[in-house]
Scaffold this motif. Structure first.
Motif: not given
Length: 585
Positions: A343-372
């Protein structure tokens, strides 16, 4: 104006076009001077000469592109070789009236800035003082003898948005003035049939709306608020997380402004009683910007909020998330798991979505099926299946998550856990071998655990599925161009628990670079809980938030305050910003 009139008072025997001619002759020797100063060797010099011959670029630019020379070394060499002073824009007061006297097209194309005009001489700051054509054109445009000084490309690019914005401001001012002079012309617009706009009014409204958006983008605004009041319209920009009032518009133009924005976002211009959401894509200064638009009926008319999404900004890598020290170790520990709930928590506008996108980008590879599952999809990530939630169509996070689980996913990102159904499904997905990422509105990391329990998640399920919680806030960064030390009183040090710490804090004085705010850009502060065996026992026992937090601190967690204080002591932000973002209780 300049702190001292250093250039005009200097003893210089060459002026105007004579300077240009002299520089043109000496340009051929600049590479040799750089070599003779020991900044490059003969082999590098000859390589640069070959590339220069084929590309037509200047020798300095070629050397920088090759990595043989820094811009700082080049500027120092040019200053030494040409005898032309170098200035730093953060140390002078820019004359915005003088800026307006030179066409913006010339300022942009030649990368020059008029600094001071005295008698018949114009001091011109130039990224490339060897550009004879620029000196000639600016001399003709200003009717003055040009006296060049050198500035860095970074300095020029930092001030350019203000200059372009200034030009737009003049345009906006004249447009607003036209509206003010004859407001009765617009009174009938609200009663016009859908889609109707009087021909003589439309170009003015289009110009006004475009100007408002362009100004916001150039001033680095994340949001634009267009707010109707009883007798006027207020326009505010959110810059680095703070709202600033920018302009007041006549209330009579409100209907036309909102209608124009609705047309741009493909919304129903006849619907004024219900909120609407849409998207706009615009090209501003050659760059593509996406805007999310939301309307809200108020007692004085529809309020419009525009969220500006700059497509030039790429998703930061993990190392660009401002996570430091033990927090980084804990972050890498939980994001390396193959299953579980993060979980990433914080008030609106605290950058939660950016953190999630960064984690997804670091984990993403051809062997993983990632869905958002997102509402809305804010950034397109290559190689990841991104799904837009449609609440009106009955496709919410819960129903979307059920569908996603039938798609053989490895990693699932749920934009937000808002209700019991979504929380249940997210926990079940985590328990059945999926890595689930989501956000939750909670003040602190420990509070997110209790929030899920309050939603109805059984503690024994939560202790088995939850692997970590990241809480974060965004704080403004100190402007690097105008830093100055801060002396804290003994009373303040005692109140903040700093009496035993010999730390020198700094702040921004305010300069041209940061619009006199003392801040430029934002960064995140964090606290991260890793759910280990001890933490699992506390969750199962329904322990309080303070108990969970104390246990996490005992295991090495840095709280939001501690992480913020560390970054303030490193000169990255200010104590005022940390106190604004974090509740010390």
């Amino acid at each position: 104006m300049l702190a001292h009139n250093f250039l005009i008072e200097e003893e210089m025997n060459i002026t105007g076009f004579g300077v240009a001619a002299s520089m043109l002759q000496e340009k051929r020797l600049l590479g040799e001077v750089i070599r003779d100063l020991g900044l490059i060797n003969q082999v590098q010099f000859e390589e640069a000469l070959k590339i220069q011959k084929n590309s037509g670029k200047r020798i300095g630019e070629v050397l920088i592109n090759l990595g043989y020379l820094s811009e700082e070394d080049l500027l120092n060499s040019m200053e030494h070789h040409l005898g032309i002073p170098r200035i730093r824009l953060s140390q002078i007061d820019l004359n915005m009236g003088l800026m307006r006297s030179i066409p913006v097209s010339l300022i942009q194309s030649y990368q020059v800035l008029p600094i001071e005009k005295k008698h018949n001489q114009l001091i011109l700051a130039m990224v490339d003082p060897l550009n004879v054509l620029a000196i000639e054109d600016l001399s003709l445009a200003s009717g003055c003898e040009v006296m060049p000084v050198i500035i860095s490309r970074k300095d020029f690019e930092s001030v350019l948005p203000q200059v372009v914005s200034l030009d737009l401001s003049g345009d906006l001012e004249s447009t607003i003035q036209s509206l003010m002079e004859d407001p009765e012309v617009y009174l009938g617009l609200d009663k016009a049939r859908p889609g109707y706009t009087e021909p003589e009014i439309e170009p003015l409204i289009v110009k006004l709306v475009n100007g408002i958006i362009n100004q916001g983008a150039l001033r680095r605004a994340s949001d634009i608020h267009i707010e109707p009041e009883e007798i006027e319209i207020r326009v505010r920009y959110r810059i680095d997380g703070i709202l600033y009032g920018m302009m007041i518009l006549p209330k009579s133009a409100h209907g036309a402004i909102v209608s124009r924005l609705k047309i741009m976002a493909n919304l129903d211009i006849a619907e004024r009683r219900l909120p609407q959401d849409g998207r706009i894509r615009m090209v501003i200064e050659g760059q593509i910007f996406d805007l999310r638009m939301a309307t809200l009926p108020t007692v004085f008319g529809e309020k419009v909020m525009l969220r500006i999404l700059d497509r030039r900004e790429s998703i930061p890598k993990v190392e660009g998330l401002d996570i430091q020290g033990t927090n980084l170790e804990r972050f890498l520990e939980i994001t390396s798991r193959s299953s579980g709930l993060i979980l990433v928590c914080g008030p609106t506008g605290s950058g939660k979505t950016t953190t999630l996108y960064s984690i997804l980008a670091s984990l993403n590879n051809v062997h993983k099926n990632t869905i958002t599952l997102e509402d809305p999809v804010e950034c397109v990530l290559p190689g990841i299946n991104q799904v837009q939630i449609n609440q009106k169509g009955g496709f919410d996070f819960a129903s979307g998550l059920r569908s996603v689980l039938r798609q053989d996913p490895d990693i699932i990102m749920v934009g937000e856990i808002r209700d019991r159904k979504t929380a249940d499904l997210a926990v079940q997905a985590a328990l059945t071998g999926h890595l689930v990422l989501s956000t939750l509105h909670s003040r602190r990391a420990a509070g997110a655990v209790l929030r899920l329990v309050d939603m109805g998640i059984e503690p024994y399920l939560l202790m088995s599925s939850l692997v970590g919680v990241i809480a974060q806030r965004l704080v403004r960064k100190i402007c690097p161009e105008c830093i100055m030390p801060v002396d804290l009183s003994e009373e303040t040090r005692c109140r903040l628990g700093l009496e035993d710490r010999e730390v020198q804090f700094i702040r921004g004085r305010g300069c041209n670079w940061c619009n006199n705010s003392g801040y430029y850009g934002r960064m995140a502060i964090h606290e991260i809980i890793v759910v280990n065996s001890e933490m699992q026992k506390l969750i199962e026992c329904r322990s309080s938030e303070s108990t969970l937090e104390q246990a996490a601190e005992a295991q090495g967690m840095s709280t939001l305050w501690q992480d913020g204080l560390s970054k303030a002591s490193q000169g990255e932000t200010t104590l005022e910003e940390i106190l604004r973002a974090v509740d010390l209780d």
